[in-house]
Design a protein around this motif. Structure first.
Motif, short mmCIF file in Angstrom:
data_model
loop_
_atom_site.label_atom_id
_atom_site.label_comp_id
_atom_site.label_asym_id
_atom_site.label_seq_id
_atom_site.Cartn_x
_atom_site.Cartn_y
_atom_site.Cartn_z
N GLU A 143 54.09 77.51 -12.51
CA GLU A 143 53.87 78.79 -13.21
C GLU A 143 53.24 79.48 -11.82
O GLU A 143 53.02 80.69 -11.82
CB GLU A 143 53.03 78.63 -14.30
N GLN A 144 52.34 78.82 -11.06
CA GLN A 144 51.58 79.45 -9.86
C GLN A 144 52.71 79.71 -8.74
O GLN A 144 52.41 80.72 -8.14
CB GLN A 144 50.53 78.40 -9.49
N PHE A 145 53.60 79.00 -8.51
CA PHE A 145 54.46 79.03 -7.21
C PHE A 145 55.85 78.72 -7.60
O PHE A 145 56.36 78.34 -8.69
CB PHE A 145 54.17 77.89 -6.13
N ASP A 146 56.67 79.86 -6.81
CA ASP A 146 58.08 79.51 -6.99
C ASP A 146 58.54 78.15 -6.07
O ASP A 146 58.94 78.33 -4.91
CB ASP A 146 58.86 80.85 -6.28
N LEU A 147 58.61 77.12 -6.82
CA LEU A 147 58.93 75.82 -6.21
C LEU A 147 60.44 75.52 -5.88
O LEU A 147 61.09 76.23 -6.80
CB LEU A 147 58.30 74.67 -7.09
N PRO A 148 60.56 74.82 -4.86
CA PRO A 148 62.03 74.45 -4.62
C PRO A 148 62.65 73.78 -5.97
O PRO A 148 61.79 73.07 -6.72
CB PRO A 148 62.29 73.59 -3.44
N ARG A 149 63.89 74.09 -6.35
CA ARG A 149 64.73 73.18 -7.38
C ARG A 149 65.42 72.21 -7.04
O ARG A 149 66.34 71.68 -7.89
CB ARG A 149 65.34 74.49 -8.27
N THR A 150 65.58 71.74 -5.61
CA THR A 150 66.34 70.67 -5.32
C THR A 150 65.65 69.18 -5.95
O THR A 150 64.60 69.18 -6.10
CB THR A 150 66.22 70.31 -3.73
N GLN A 151 66.41 68.34 -5.88
CA GLN A 151 66.06 66.94 -6.36
C GLN A 151 65.63 65.95 -5.18
O GLN A 151 65.57 64.98 -5.60
CB GLN A 151 67.21 66.41 -7.16
N THR A 152 65.56 66.68 -3.98
CA THR A 152 65.31 65.87 -2.87
C THR A 152 64.00 65.17 -3.05
O THR A 152 63.24 65.92 -3.59
CB THR A 152 65.42 66.43 -1.40
N PRO A 153 63.67 64.03 -2.27
CA PRO A 153 62.28 63.49 -2.45
C PRO A 153 61.33 64.40 -1.84
O PRO A 153 61.80 64.97 -0.61
CB PRO A 153 62.36 62.43 -1.74
N ASN A 154 60.12 64.39 -2.09
CA ASN A 154 59.20 65.18 -1.42
C ASN A 154 58.89 64.76 -0.35
O ASN A 154 58.82 63.31 -0.01
CB ASN A 154 57.60 65.10 -2.24
N ARG A 155 58.44 65.56 0.75
CA ARG A 155 58.19 65.17 2.20
C ARG A 155 56.59 65.52 2.43
O ARG A 155 56.40 66.59 2.37
CB ARG A 155 59.06 65.75 2.97
N VAL A 156 55.88 64.64 2.65
CA VAL A 156 54.21 64.83 3.01
C VAL A 156 53.98 64.55 4.55
O VAL A 156 54.41 63.26 5.04
CB VAL A 156 53.38 63.92 1.83
N SER A 157 53.44 65.31 5.20
CA SER A 157 52.74 65.09 6.53
C SER A 157 51.25 64.94 6.13
O SER A 157 50.68 65.55 5.70
CB SER A 157 52.96 66.15 7.46
#
Lengths: 266, 266
Positions: free
Chosen positions: A218-232
């Protein structure tokens, strides 16, 4: 703004990993930059002026990494610096207070709500003010728990007798208040969730990171892809033990390939 | 160098006030500048690289105040950064290790000596190396006590059951070692001296600040006037409680008129 390409998340240290863990559990396709200010942790016993200066540097570092929005995964910064940060920077910045208060009000039947947090968080009364804005009839009790962060960061287990005794000491201050819900107002505290729950079995303890992650769409327009999250992962001082603890307790984040940043330069 | 006109004293926070207290008790006519890096305390759980960077800034601030010699009233900096600081700066810089080890060896009959300190202090093995340089037959045991500083800084009394349980936990690691002397390798620890002594009544606990203050006349050409000592206090974050504790326990220092410094600029 279109779909959010890159999200920045920061904390005074590594407690914010509990928030990141919840976010990664309930979302996919995210590209996240996490920063933990391990060279200057803890924030919760410092003055608002110093905490704000540190938080501004944290935001400037995340901006240098190309983030388009920022999530403050730190109770102390959320409660003391959100207006200052929103004023200083133009990108969207979200803290944990609002989601935490909404979740507490949904959970509470009696509207008698407790808040536990660092000294700076409790002194700010930010959770309490927001709760009463949302529900003027609610009653609130704030209790500062300054030893919880050092206990967790120094590897004391949740069932260690010293941890138990400290939990008992702080929670006993709610005696007679009749609270049915307590907000864990510091993102480190979910590490102690079971111990807290055992000491007050009839109370609902609110994990503000979890509350926030539910409503992130609700706060952000998040990606709708099912790829795994990537974190640095970035820290201002190298791992001196807590990262091992984080890896042991968290299931949805890896906390590997951690890079070091000189935060004074930002 | 002639008579020392101005002495700089610094610590990661306000634990160094225990050292200043001893120095002021045994000397007169001193002009001292005290700096406590309260915006970045604690140092003891950080990496050597970060601690050294912070310590160099602390020294540069004291130099800006015109000090002619520096006393490191911090176990963590003394044990991890003294060679680096001596190399980077030309004024005389003295730490607490040497005085602490000499006092321990004078006190110990069995030459079985314990050291308690922060994680960084114990990892450095600096006390242990110096003891064996001075007395090759001595045996040493180091125990890290990372919760002591947070307990003290957060106002837990020396006789609080949580303090007692933590002291018991850490000191029990000396079981079977047969030590007759333990160096309090962190300048905060004298606040816990009575509790430590109660838990091991037959052991001599060495206050490194006291040991250092005895021998200060041998290290520096101190003023010989009988005028009261004059101390200027500086911190990098304003008092958030510990100063009150310091005032309650220390008798020879006032800790008033504290001024704030932005240490990042040094």
């Amino acid at each position: 703004m279109g779909t959010l390409k890159r999200l920045g998340v920061f904390d005074s240290g590594l407690g914010g990993l509990t928030v990141l863990n919840e976010i990664c559990k309930y979302n996919t396709g995210l590209d996240v930059v996490y920063f933990g200010d391990t060279a200057r942790v803890p924030y919760g016993s410092r003055t608002v002026e110093t905490i704000t200066r540190y938080a501004e540097q944290d935001v400037r570092f995340l901006l240098s990494q190309g983030v388009e929005a920022i999530l403050i995964a730190c109770g102390t910064v959320s409660t003391n610096c959100l207006p200052a940060l929103t004023k200083s920077f133009s990108l969207p910045i979200v803290g944990v207070i609002d989601a935490g208060c909404q979740a507490a009000l949904r959970s509470s039947r009696t509207k008698r709500i407790g808040v536990i947090g660092t000294r700076a968080t409790i002194n700010s009364r930010a959770y309490e003010h927001r709760i009463r804005e949302l529900c003027p009839d609610a009653q609130t009790w704030g209790v500062e728990c300054p030893l919880f962060v050092p206990l967790i960061e120094n590897g004391f287990a949740p069932d260690d007798p010293i941890t138990e005794l400290t939990v008992d000491r702080y929670l006993s201050q709610f005696k007679g208040a009749g609270v049915d819900t307590i907000i864990m107002g510091c993102t480190h505290y979910p590490f102690l969730a079971k111990t807290l729950q055992n000491h007050m079995p009839d109370v609902s303890f609110i994990n503000v990171g979890k509350a926030l992650s539910y409503g992130l769409k609700e706060q952000f327009d998040l990606p709708r892809t099912q790829t795994p999250n990537r974190v640095s992962y970035f820290v201002s001082d190298e791992d001196t033990g807590f990262l091992d603890i984080a890896r042991r307790y968290l299931d949805a984040v890896q906390a590997d390939n951690v890079q070091k940043v000189n935060i004074d330069q930002f």
